[in-house]
Design a protein around this motif. Sequence first.
Motif, PDB file in Angstrom:
ATOM      1  N   LYS A  53       0.857  -1.194  -0.076  1.00  0.00           N
ATOM      2  CA  LYS A  53      -0.083   0.166  -0.071  1.00  0.00           C
ATOM      3  C   LYS A  53       0.954   1.231   0.085  1.00  0.00           C
ATOM      4  N   LEU A  54       2.034   1.256   0.972  1.00  0.00           N
ATOM      5  CA  LEU A  54       2.751   2.557   1.184  1.00  0.00           C
ATOM      6  C   LEU A  54       3.642   2.634  -0.364  1.00  0.00           C
ATOM      7  N   SER A  55       3.971   1.589  -1.090  1.00  0.00           N
ATOM      8  CA  SER A  55       4.717   1.825  -2.094  1.00  0.00           C
ATOM      9  C   SER A  55       3.904   2.400  -3.343  1.00  0.00           C
ATOM     10  N   SER A  56       2.466   2.044  -3.407  1.00  0.00           N
ATOM     11  CA  SER A  56       1.805   2.408  -4.298  1.00  0.00           C
ATOM     12  C   SER A  56       1.585   4.113  -4.065  1.00  0.00           C
ATOM     13  N   PHE A  57       2.085   4.656  -3.092  1.00  0.00           N
ATOM     14  CA  PHE A  57       2.104   6.432  -3.137  1.00  0.00           C
ATOM     15  C   PHE A  57       3.351   6.710  -3.892  1.00  0.00           C
ATOM     16  N   LEU A  58       4.325   5.898  -3.873  1.00  0.00           N
ATOM     17  CA  LEU A  58       5.718   6.355  -4.644  1.00  0.00           C
ATOM     18  C   LEU A  58       5.597   6.460  -6.039  1.00  0.00           C
ATOM     19  N   LYS A  59       6.300   7.381  -6.502  1.00  0.00           N
ATOM     20  CA  LYS A  59       6.250   7.530  -8.097  1.00  0.00           C
ATOM     21  C   LYS A  59       7.236   6.384  -8.676  1.00  0.00           C
ATOM     22  N   PRO A  60       7.107   6.022  -9.835  1.00  0.00           N
ATOM     23  CA  PRO A  60       8.031   5.351 -10.479  1.00  0.00           C
ATOM     24  C   PRO A  60       9.477   6.104 -10.770  1.00  0.00           C
ATOM     25  N   GLY A  61      10.402   5.493 -10.378  1.00  0.00           N
ATOM     26  CA  GLY A  61      11.695   6.155 -10.285  1.00  0.00           C
ATOM     27  C   GLY A  61      12.105   6.847  -8.883  1.00  0.00           C
ATOM     28  N   GLY A  62      10.819   6.606  -7.956  1.00  0.00           N
ATOM     29  CA  GLY A  62      11.112   7.111  -6.565  1.00  0.00           C
ATOM     30  C   GLY A  62      12.006   6.300  -5.722  1.00  0.00           C
ATOM     31  N   HIS A  63      12.413   7.110  -4.997  1.00  0.00           N
ATOM     32  CA  HIS A  63      13.620   6.038  -3.853  1.00  0.00           C
ATOM     33  C   HIS A  63      12.704   5.596  -2.728  1.00  0.00           C
ATOM     34  N   LEU A  64      13.164   4.490  -2.277  1.00  0.00           N
ATOM     35  CA  LEU A  64      12.881   3.894  -1.019  1.00  0.00           C
ATOM     36  C   LEU A  64      14.079   3.601  -0.158  1.00  0.00           C
ATOM     37  N   ILE A  65      13.944   4.223   1.319  1.00  0.00           N
ATOM     38  CA  ILE A  65      14.696   4.073   2.347  1.00  0.00           C
ATOM     39  C   ILE A  65      14.217   3.385   3.564  1.00  0.00           C
ATOM     40  N   ILE A  66      14.964   2.317   3.941  1.00  0.00           N
ATOM     41  CA  ILE A  66      14.376   1.434   4.906  1.00  0.00           C
ATOM     42  C   ILE A  66      15.971   1.456   5.980  1.00  0.00           C
ATOM     43  N   GLU A  67      15.476   1.647   7.197  1.00  0.00           N
ATOM     44  CA  GLU A  67      16.270   1.105   8.268  1.00  0.00           C
ATOM     45  C   GLU A  67      15.170   0.414   9.383  1.00  0.00           C
ATOM     46  N   GLY A  68      15.450  -0.726   9.762  1.00  0.00           N
ATOM     47  CA  GLY A  68      14.595  -1.426  10.671  1.00  0.00           C
ATOM     48  C   GLY A  68      15.407  -2.477  11.372  1.00  0.00           C
ATOM     49  N   PHE A  69      14.892  -3.072  12.487  1.00  0.00           N
ATOM     50  CA  PHE A  69      15.338  -3.976  13.178  1.00  0.00           C
ATOM     51  C   PHE A  69      15.261  -5.430  12.516  1.00  0.00           C
ATOM     52  N   SER A  70      16.366  -6.223  12.482  1.00  0.00           N
ATOM     53  CA  SER A  70      16.178  -7.678  11.923  1.00  0.00           C
ATOM     54  C   SER A  70      15.616  -8.602  13.001  1.00  0.00           C
ATOM     55  N   LYS A  71      15.350  -9.854  12.379  1.00  0.00           N
ATOM     56  CA  LYS A  71      15.022 -10.738  13.459  1.00  0.00           C
ATOM     57  C   LYS A  71      16.046 -11.003  14.356  1.00  0.00           C
ATOM     58  N   ASN A  72      17.276 -10.899  13.876  1.00  0.00           N
ATOM     59  CA  ASN A  72      18.655 -11.332  14.798  1.00  0.00           C
ATOM     60  C   ASN A  72      18.620 -10.283  15.930  1.00  0.00           C
ATOM     61  N   HIS A  73      17.685  -9.373  15.710  1.00  0.00           N
ATOM     62  CA  HIS A  73      17.976  -8.561  16.833  1.00  0.00           C
ATOM     63  C   HIS A  73      17.630  -8.812  18.058  1.00  0.00           C
ATOM     64  N   ALA A  74      16.633  -9.518  18.128  1.00  0.00           N
ATOM     65  CA  ALA A  74      16.278 -10.306  19.425  1.00  0.00           C
ATOM     66  C   ALA A  74      17.371 -10.764  20.283  1.00  0.00           C
ATOM     67  N   ASN A  75      18.497 -11.112  19.731  1.00  0.00           N
ATOM     68  CA  ASN A  75      19.571 -11.384  20.508  1.00  0.00           C
ATOM     69  C   ASN A  75      20.244 -10.132  21.196  1.00  0.00           C
ATOM     70  N   TYR A  76      20.026  -8.984  20.406  1.00  0.00           N
ATOM     71  CA  TYR A  76      20.769  -7.741  21.115  1.00  0.00           C
ATOM     72  C   TYR A  76      19.648  -7.367  22.221  1.00  0.00           C
ATOM     73  N   GLN A  77      18.377  -7.396  22.188  1.00  0.00           N
ATOM     74  CA  GLN A  77      17.362  -7.115  22.842  1.00  0.00           C
ATOM     75  C   GLN A  77      17.612  -7.720  24.428  1.00  0.00           C
ATOM     76  N   GLN A  78      17.946  -9.161  24.087  1.00  0.00           N
ATOM     77  CA  GLN A  78      18.063  -9.910  25.437  1.00  0.00           C
ATOM     78  C   GLN A  78      19.320  -9.433  26.374  1.00  0.00           C
ATOM     79  N   LEU A  79      20.495  -8.754  25.551  1.00  0.00           N
ATOM     80  CA  LEU A  79      21.505  -8.461  26.169  1.00  0.00           C
ATOM     81  C   LEU A  79      21.390  -6.893  26.618  1.00  0.00           C
ATOM     82  N   ASN A  80      20.700  -6.282  26.099  1.00  0.00           N
ATOM     83  CA  ASN A  80      20.491  -4.803  26.203  1.00  0.00           C
ATOM     84  C   ASN A  80      18.982  -4.408  26.003  1.00  0.00           C
ATOM     85  N   PRO A  81      18.031  -4.166  27.004  1.00  0.00           N
ATOM     86  CA  PRO A  81      16.819  -3.794  26.665  1.00  0.00           C
ATOM     87  C   PRO A  81      17.066  -2.346  26.382  1.00  0.00           C
ATOM     88  N   LYS A  82      17.927  -1.563  26.476  1.00  0.00           N
ATOM     89  CA  LYS A  82      17.834  -0.291  25.647  1.00  0.00           C
ATOM     90  C   LYS A  82      18.080   0.072  24.168  1.00  0.00           C
TER      91      LYS A  82
END
Length: 205
Positions: free
Chosen positions: A121-150
């Motif tokens: 749905k969100l990508s439908s709002f983007l023009k052809p030739g438009g840029h997508l930028i993503i940063e988010g936590f990976s599934k492996n981040h669960a290991n870091y959460q256990q070590l550091n709640p912050k």
Amino acid sequence: MGQGSFWNERYAHTGYAYGTIPNAYLKEKAAGLAAGTILLPAEGEGRNAVFLATQGWETYAFDQSVEGGNKALLLAAQNDVEISYTVSEVENIRYPEKKFDALALIFAHFPGADRRTYHRKLSSFLKPGGHLIIEGFSKNHANYQQLNPKAGGPRDLTMLYDLEELKEDFNDFEFTEAAEQQVTLSEGEFHQGEASVIRIFAVKK
């Protein structure tokens, strides 16, 4: 507690939960683009939207949190810029198709059962030739959460990112960058320390 209530409680405090400086990856990637229109879903207290507005972008943002919206508009006023901020759940948000030059999903994590639908749905709002930028936590981040709640991030494993799933969500894009990386976050009180993130930079075909 519903998600909206959780975020309203987090954003109700005077300080900014994730700080007021922009996400480093977003800042880096946006610097290489001509300023245009950009959409930031799940934008919280507005740190990224306000920064981009100071760089000449016409910035649109939405989030389910009323408190987040109030803080974002306050931050924009403090920086003498204007942003368009809508309080809405992603399933209810509406923009014209092919409106935006860029779409930035910065720690915008959605429930696993709905993720692909929302991303498309969100990508439908983007023009052809438009840029997508993503940063988010990976599934492996669960290991870091256990070590550091912050370290931050959803506790629901289904909401964490998998690189191949994201590539399928955005299968009408050409990927310039798409990788899982270990980074050290320093974003306000709730993104602190070592983290595993997925970073994507792509162009809509």
